[in-house]
Design an enzyme around this catalytic site. Sequence first.
Site, mmCIF file in Angstrom:
data_model
loop_
_atom_site.group_PDB
_atom_site.id
_atom_site.type_symbol
_atom_site.label_atom_id
_atom_site.label_comp_id
_atom_site.label_asym_id
_atom_site.label_seq_id
_atom_site.Cartn_x
_atom_site.Cartn_y
_atom_site.Cartn_z
ATOM 1 C CE LYS A 1 -14.714 5.321 0.731
ATOM 2 N NZ LYS A 1 -13.856 5.497 1.904
ATOM 3 C CE LYS B 1 -3.014 10.499 3.086
ATOM 4 N NZ LYS B 1 -3.484 9.678 1.957
ATOM 5 C CG HIS C 1 -2.101 -0.857 1.121
ATOM 6 N ND1 HIS C 1 -3.249 -0.507 0.454
ATOM 7 C CD2 HIS C 1 -2.315 -2.111 1.583
ATOM 8 C CE1 HIS C 1 -4.123 -1.495 0.527
ATOM 9 N NE2 HIS C 1 -3.576 -2.480 1.208
ATOM 10 C CB THR D 1 -10.839 4.399 -1.252
ATOM 11 O OG1 THR D 1 -10.598 4.784 0.107
ATOM 12 C CG2 THR D 1 -9.994 3.192 -1.599
ATOM 13 C CE LYS E 1 -7.322 13.146 0.141
ATOM 14 N NZ LYS E 1 -7.310 11.925 -0.648
ATOM 15 N NE ARG E 2 -2.897 8.044 6.854
ATOM 16 C CZ ARG E 2 -1.680 8.088 6.312
ATOM 17 N NH1 ARG E 2 -0.682 8.664 6.935
ATOM 18 N NH2 ARG E 2 -1.457 7.553 5.125
#
Length: 803
Positions: free
Chosen positions: A651, A543, A349, A647, A537-538
């Site tokens: 969504k 990110k 991952h 992911t 998100k985290r």
Amino acid sequence: MINIFKDKKTFKEIFIDKVESTYAIDFNESNTYQQYVCLGQLLKQHIGKDWNQTRKKEKEMRQVYYFSMEFLMGRMITNNLMNAGVYDVVKETFDELGLDLNEVEHKESDAGLGNGGLGRLAACFMDSVAALKLPVHGNSIRYRYGFFKQKIENGYQVEYPDRWLKDIHVWETRRQEESVDIPFYGHIEINVDDNGKLHVYHKNAEYVKAVPYDVPVIGYHNQVVNTLRLWSAEPSDLYENQGGTFEYHKKLRQISEMLYPNDETDEGKILRLKQQYLFSAAGLNAVLRKHKEIFGTLENLSEKAVFHINDTHPTLIIPELMRVLVDEEGMDWDKAWDITRNCVAYTNHTILAEALEKWPIRLFQPLLPRIYTITEEIHRRFEMELRAHFGENAREVLAMAILKDGMVHMANLAITGSFSVNGVAALHTDILKEIEMKDFNDYYPNKFNNKTNGITHRRWVVQSNPELVSILKDTIGDEWIYDTTKLEGLLKFTNDDQILKRYDEMKLARKTALADKIYKEQGIQIDPTSIFDIQVKRLHEYKRQLMNALHIMHVYNELKTKPEVRQSFHPQTFIFGAKAAPTYYFAKKVIKLINTIAEKINNDSETSKYLKAVFVEDYNVTYAETIMPAADLSEQISTASKEASGTGNMKFMMNGALTIGTLDGANVEIGELVGNDNIFIFGLDAKEVTQLQKEATYKPYDLYLNDPKIKRVIDQLTNGFFTNVPQNEFEEIRRNLLDKDQYYILKDFDAYVKAQQKANKAYQDRTAWLKKSMINTAKSGFFSTDRTMFEYNRDIWHLETIK
């Protein structure tokens, strides 16, 4: 046996009786929590027969045991009612009784079994394999506390314990009889008898009992019920009072206390290793015990079982399986290794080198003495194999080593000891094969494969977006619930004014629901007709929530100083949801910055009708069910080559949001599906990032000097622009951006600003935007985990369906 949910009359009688007999009260005195518990217990009773039948039918089948440190299931009551096919009966009965089913459902706590994408993906996988009737079962830890509950105090993240297990967990069944004793510490004695047979004894071990709690995973309308098995650390009958009972119990409780304890200290690293060995060894040994009861031997194990490890956390399955086969079954090494390698599959991952697990030998060896000697032997034999293949001093020998630099390299062990290694998006797998794990891919040319992630549409549309479900049923029927490729049928309606109008109404309804939730919980009023631009998100530097925040500052500057910008700008609301790891200081500072920006812009009477920002507290699965359908613009802006898949992007897409993002992770595949006109791609691609890293010539300070908009926002971090914080509050962020900017925020900033301007302008052509939105939904069927799981089974597992 009575069918509890046969009809409203039957269910009503049984439900009322259940509440009254359980709590010894009149039904009209019961509260929503008591009603939730009884509803859950009745549903569990209802599916009990199917659960038992599934276990019986699977008994001699080839099965998969999916090991993951996280299973972020969220609330299960709604999903279970829907999958069991009894939701409508319950809803109508509750309406008759004057009860709000939604309120009752919200009495369930989010199961604290994960903190982000890894756990949510595993939960979606479990839903899909049950829907596809595949015999696949989860294994994890029954954490008493979730990741943490997040509060924002004075703009900062503050962590509170997530005591999700303080109340009854109605779904679990304790299976004390299937407990497994797990040894830590001690020492190993090895004897060889007169026949040359090896005998291994683990002396003075500190034993812990792993007790399984089974949770049913219900297939959608198909009577299949798989199992998620959660292991709890409890006192062992084999414990000998060596270090003191109090100390033993204290250390024991820690093992299944919380997800991801801080591993910056030796104590934390040891605890993480204990967790990983406990659930890997317990899960494996429980399977082996049952297998031997059925077949009388482990020699056919690879024909009947696959141990799938989700990331490197359960890699200790490999040496543990070798231990059982060699020490307990008396197999020779080569035979045991052949069985092991044909039983284990590994999903990678991450492509961040610093995120690949490594454990110091000085801690690993004393904690797991026999597992270490087996790992050492795996390493020694593999090294000999590599030397014979590449040459005595070849670079590859060290690069692929399992033990090196005083560390156990878990990814190298996982690749060496498995028959399949998969990435989770096309780009991610290409980077693994061509860059990060190129040596392994060259050496094992058929081992690496791609399985692009997905999501379960049953939770993220059927459960979360009733207005969209209604549109889909009226246009393409309901076959898409069973086969998401049917969503493409929506393309025929992109010029239908009536359907476009309903799409518009759907978005407004979902945005209003989110706006109401935010106002109720945080007192911030946001305009549902503004563009909802969402990044959830985290919180991690790659990110790039920080780039999003700096852009909001830039938009504020433009609106504040240029009246013409206000005239051409559609109001935009930026919504963030994220948890930073408790010890990730820089990430927590970014949260403080976002909240400081929000406080300033939300209270500016001149611009607040155009621009607002919100950081939602304690983002979790349940919150996501309100957030995902409400987005207009989905922020997927990680540095290219750093995000394995994502992911959340799927969504959002399925619910009709357009992506603004880099060519990273699954964004690449989203872009290919929807076309360039229906996505906003910007910035460096993966090859350009890799090249920049190789050249090491990037100077962010030059961009600061030469781009006025960058200079302005960077200066505003520390020049008194924010009046409610000390002037040097964000000095570290400024310094990080100007000195290294290792995630290329400033490099991509101008491209991001332009992409945002393009998106804002595109939104103003409402009909064109709604068509783009519908195209995103129509093309999202590929990202169902039903498709992902079908591919896992076709290419890796080779299971038959449960008849």
